[in-house]
Design a protein around this motif. Structure first.
Motif, PDB file in Angstrom:
ATOM      1  N   ALA A 123      29.515 -49.497 -49.620  1.00  0.00           N
ATOM      2  CA  ALA A 123      28.938 -51.205 -49.179  1.00  0.00           C
ATOM      3  C   ALA A 123      29.404 -51.679 -47.368  1.00  0.00           C
ATOM      4  O   ALA A 123      28.500 -52.427 -47.296  1.00  0.00           O
ATOM      5  N   LYS A 124      30.428 -51.731 -47.207  1.00  0.00           N
ATOM      6  CA  LYS A 124      29.943 -51.463 -45.337  1.00  0.00           C
ATOM      7  C   LYS A 124      29.668 -50.891 -45.274  1.00  0.00           C
ATOM      8  O   LYS A 124      28.613 -51.797 -44.270  1.00  0.00           O
ATOM      9  N   LEU A 125      29.212 -49.752 -45.132  1.00  0.00           N
ATOM     10  CA  LEU A 125      28.093 -49.312 -44.893  1.00  0.00           C
ATOM     11  C   LEU A 125      26.899 -49.541 -44.811  1.00  0.00           C
ATOM     12  O   LEU A 125      25.378 -49.950 -43.818  1.00  0.00           O
ATOM     13  N   LEU A 126      26.151 -49.942 -45.991  1.00  0.00           N
ATOM     14  CA  LEU A 126      24.888 -50.732 -46.293  1.00  0.00           C
ATOM     15  C   LEU A 126      24.607 -51.538 -46.213  1.00  0.00           C
ATOM     16  O   LEU A 126      23.541 -51.447 -44.545  1.00  0.00           O
ATOM     17  N   GLU A 127      26.071 -52.788 -45.406  1.00  0.00           N
ATOM     18  CA  GLU A 127      25.671 -53.862 -44.488  1.00  0.00           C
ATOM     19  C   GLU A 127      25.049 -53.437 -43.210  1.00  0.00           C
ATOM     20  O   GLU A 127      24.619 -54.265 -42.274  1.00  0.00           O
ATOM     21  N   LEU A 128      25.799 -52.861 -43.031  1.00  0.00           N
ATOM     22  CA  LEU A 128      25.823 -52.089 -40.444  1.00  0.00           C
ATOM     23  C   LEU A 128      24.637 -51.281 -41.093  1.00  0.00           C
ATOM     24  O   LEU A 128      23.375 -51.943 -39.957  1.00  0.00           O
ATOM     25  N   GLY A 131      18.956 -51.725 -44.620  1.00  0.00           N
ATOM     26  CA  GLY A 131      18.486 -51.312 -44.994  1.00  0.00           C
ATOM     27  C   GLY A 131      18.542 -49.889 -45.695  1.00  0.00           C
ATOM     28  O   GLY A 131      19.384 -49.663 -45.346  1.00  0.00           O
ATOM     29  N   ARG A 132      17.633 -48.768 -45.648  1.00  0.00           N
ATOM     30  CA  ARG A 132      17.970 -47.438 -46.345  1.00  0.00           C
ATOM     31  C   ARG A 132      18.223 -46.700 -44.605  1.00  0.00           C
ATOM     32  O   ARG A 132      17.561 -46.989 -43.894  1.00  0.00           O
ATOM     33  N   ALA A 133      18.217 -45.434 -45.264  1.00  0.00           N
ATOM     34  CA  ALA A 133      18.318 -44.137 -44.457  1.00  0.00           C
ATOM     35  C   ALA A 133      17.294 -43.328 -44.006  1.00  0.00           C
ATOM     36  O   ALA A 133      16.807 -43.660 -45.807  1.00  0.00           O
ATOM     37  N   ASP A 134      16.877 -42.576 -42.868  1.00  0.00           N
ATOM     38  CA  ASP A 134      16.111 -41.272 -43.165  1.00  0.00           C
ATOM     39  C   ASP A 134      17.006 -40.114 -42.889  1.00  0.00           C
ATOM     40  O   ASP A 134      16.882 -39.288 -43.488  1.00  0.00           O
ATOM     41  N   VAL A 135      18.260 -40.029 -42.406  1.00  0.00           N
ATOM     42  CA  VAL A 135      19.093 -38.754 -42.172  1.00  0.00           C
ATOM     43  C   VAL A 135      20.398 -39.436 -42.913  1.00  0.00           C
ATOM     44  O   VAL A 135      20.852 -40.518 -41.917  1.00  0.00           O
ATOM     45  N   VAL A 136      21.674 -38.390 -43.595  1.00  0.00           N
ATOM     46  CA  VAL A 136      22.926 -39.106 -43.546  1.00  0.00           C
ATOM     47  C   VAL A 136      23.051 -37.228 -42.608  1.00  0.00           C
ATOM     48  O   VAL A 136      23.130 -36.189 -43.779  1.00  0.00           O
ATOM     49  N   LEU A 137      24.582 -37.526 -42.033  1.00  0.00           N
ATOM     50  CA  LEU A 137      24.960 -36.072 -41.769  1.00  0.00           C
ATOM     51  C   LEU A 137      26.151 -36.601 -41.620  1.00  0.00           C
ATOM     52  O   LEU A 137      26.802 -37.605 -41.879  1.00  0.00           O
ATOM     53  N   ALA A 164      26.647 -37.999 -52.751  1.00  0.00           N
ATOM     54  CA  ALA A 164      26.022 -38.885 -53.474  1.00  0.00           C
ATOM     55  C   ALA A 164      25.810 -39.912 -53.241  1.00  0.00           C
ATOM     56  O   ALA A 164      24.927 -41.344 -53.293  1.00  0.00           O
ATOM     57  N   PHE A 165      26.698 -40.601 -51.715  1.00  0.00           N
ATOM     58  CA  PHE A 165      26.045 -41.606 -50.945  1.00  0.00           C
ATOM     59  C   PHE A 165      24.791 -41.189 -49.980  1.00  0.00           C
ATOM     60  O   PHE A 165      23.869 -42.371 -50.547  1.00  0.00           O
ATOM     61  N   ALA A 166      24.446 -40.187 -50.259  1.00  0.00           N
ATOM     62  CA  ALA A 166      23.260 -39.761 -49.271  1.00  0.00           C
ATOM     63  C   ALA A 166      22.066 -40.115 -50.544  1.00  0.00           C
ATOM     64  O   ALA A 166      21.074 -40.751 -50.325  1.00  0.00           O
ATOM     65  N   ALA A 167      22.561 -39.506 -51.289  1.00  0.00           N
ATOM     66  CA  ALA A 167      21.216 -39.953 -52.885  1.00  0.00           C
ATOM     67  C   ALA A 167      21.283 -41.128 -52.810  1.00  0.00           C
ATOM     68  O   ALA A 167      19.416 -41.826 -53.202  1.00  0.00           O
ATOM     69  N   ASP A 168      22.009 -41.625 -52.918  1.00  0.00           N
ATOM     70  CA  ASP A 168      21.806 -43.632 -53.226  1.00  0.00           C
ATOM     71  C   ASP A 168      21.184 -44.093 -52.317  1.00  0.00           C
ATOM     72  O   ASP A 168      20.008 -45.248 -52.082  1.00  0.00           O
ATOM     73  N   VAL A 169      21.269 -44.011 -50.681  1.00  0.00           N
ATOM     74  CA  VAL A 169      20.939 -44.778 -49.508  1.00  0.00           C
ATOM     75  C   VAL A 169      19.688 -44.066 -48.604  1.00  0.00           C
ATOM     76  O   VAL A 169      19.151 -44.384 -47.860  1.00  0.00           O
ATOM     77  N   LEU A 170      19.485 -43.161 -48.990  1.00  0.00           N
ATOM     78  CA  LEU A 170      18.325 -42.563 -47.688  1.00  0.00           C
ATOM     79  C   LEU A 170      16.886 -42.793 -48.737  1.00  0.00           C
ATOM     80  O   LEU A 170      16.746 -42.682 -49.811  1.00  0.00           O
ATOM     81  N   ASN A 171      15.186 -42.861 -47.839  1.00  0.00           N
ATOM     82  CA  ASN A 171      14.432 -43.016 -48.406  1.00  0.00           C
ATOM     83  C   ASN A 171      13.542 -41.091 -48.492  1.00  0.00           C
ATOM     84  O   ASN A 171      14.209 -40.553 -47.937  1.00  0.00           O
ATOM     85  N   PRO A 172      12.462 -42.077 -49.420  1.00  0.00           N
ATOM     86  CA  PRO A 172      12.121 -41.054 -49.648  1.00  0.00           C
ATOM     87  C   PRO A 172      11.954 -39.713 -48.643  1.00  0.00           C
ATOM     88  O   PRO A 172      11.444 -40.088 -47.643  1.00  0.00           O
TER      89      PRO A 172
END
Length: 230
Positions: A123-128, A131-137, A164-172
């Motif tokens: 939740a803290k990461l999403l706040e920072l 919006g959604r991400a394009d890449v999760v490293l 699991a986090f990547a699947a929640d936050v990544l853009n298509p």
């Protein structure tokens, strides 16, 4: 001091006093590692920067203007490369990084000292991110116990949580890159990634030490939230 097969001077560290053999070997390896020396010359925080450079040079997922999340970022080698390649320094792209350890400021990178496995971390990461991400490293590595099976389970657990986090936050169309070891991602995780992404492969950059079991799983072309996750 002797020369190795490439003609470079090889530094030998004397063991004495309280220095353990393992720390002697680690120090010797660091002193003789060309990527460690190159990182100092290029102004990178760690030799790991070259791993991301190699992976992205080949697969081209760090594009101008995108949002990148860097999990387990300290000391900051991957964040430096990501910020440069997505143009975050000029406010075009965005890089959000977290780690358990402190990390000195990097231009274009928003950093938070967080435990990724803590319940409130996503939740803290999403706040920072805002919006959604394009890449999760994820270059995260679990602390080792010396017990191989326990260590392997910890590594798998970290990668699964990151996936699991990547699947929640990544853009298509998004990308997920994570450090794995030995045989790579486990069969169950690999099957899930193949459901979620159009392309999944294991990569080992040349800058990964050849005697290391380290590999990376690279998943590209995120299918979107309804791809069978969960």
């Amino acid at each position: 001091m002797a020369k190795d097969t490439t003609g470079r001077l090889h530094v030998t560290v004397k063991s004495g006093g309280k220095r353990k053999l393992s720390s002697k070997l680690w120090l010797e390896r660091q002193l003789n590692d060309p990527y460690v020396a190159q990182a100092k010359r290029d102004g990178y925080r760690s030799r790991a920067a070259y791993k991301l450079i190699e992976i992205d040079d080949k697969h081209h997922f760090l594009k101008h203007g995108i949002t990148v999340v860097d999990l387990g970022a300290a000391p900051g080698g991957w964040s430096q490369i990501a910020a440069k390649r997505v143009n975050a320094v000029n406010g075009n792209g965005k890089v959000v990084a977290i780690d358990l350890l402190e990390m000195p400021e990097i231009a274009g990178v928003t950093f938070a000292q967080l435990d990724f496995l803590a319940g409130d971390a996503p939740a803290k990461l999403l706040e920072l991110m805002g919006g959604r991400a394009d890449v999760v490293l994820s270059d995260m590595a679990a602390n080792t116990t010396g017990h191989r099976k326990t260590d392997q389970l910890r590594i798998i657990g970290l990668v699964e949580t990151a996936a699991a986090f990547a699947a929640d936050v990544l853009n298509p169309g998004g990308t997920f890159v994570a450090k794995v070891f030995q045989s790579g991602a486990e069969a169950e995780l690999l099957a899930q990634l193949k459901r979620d992404f159009s392309s999944v492969r294991h990569v080992k950059p040349a800058s990964s030490r050849q005697d290391s079991s380290e590999r990376y799983v690279l998943a590209m072309g995120f299918r979107g939230q309804n791809s069978g996750s969960g």
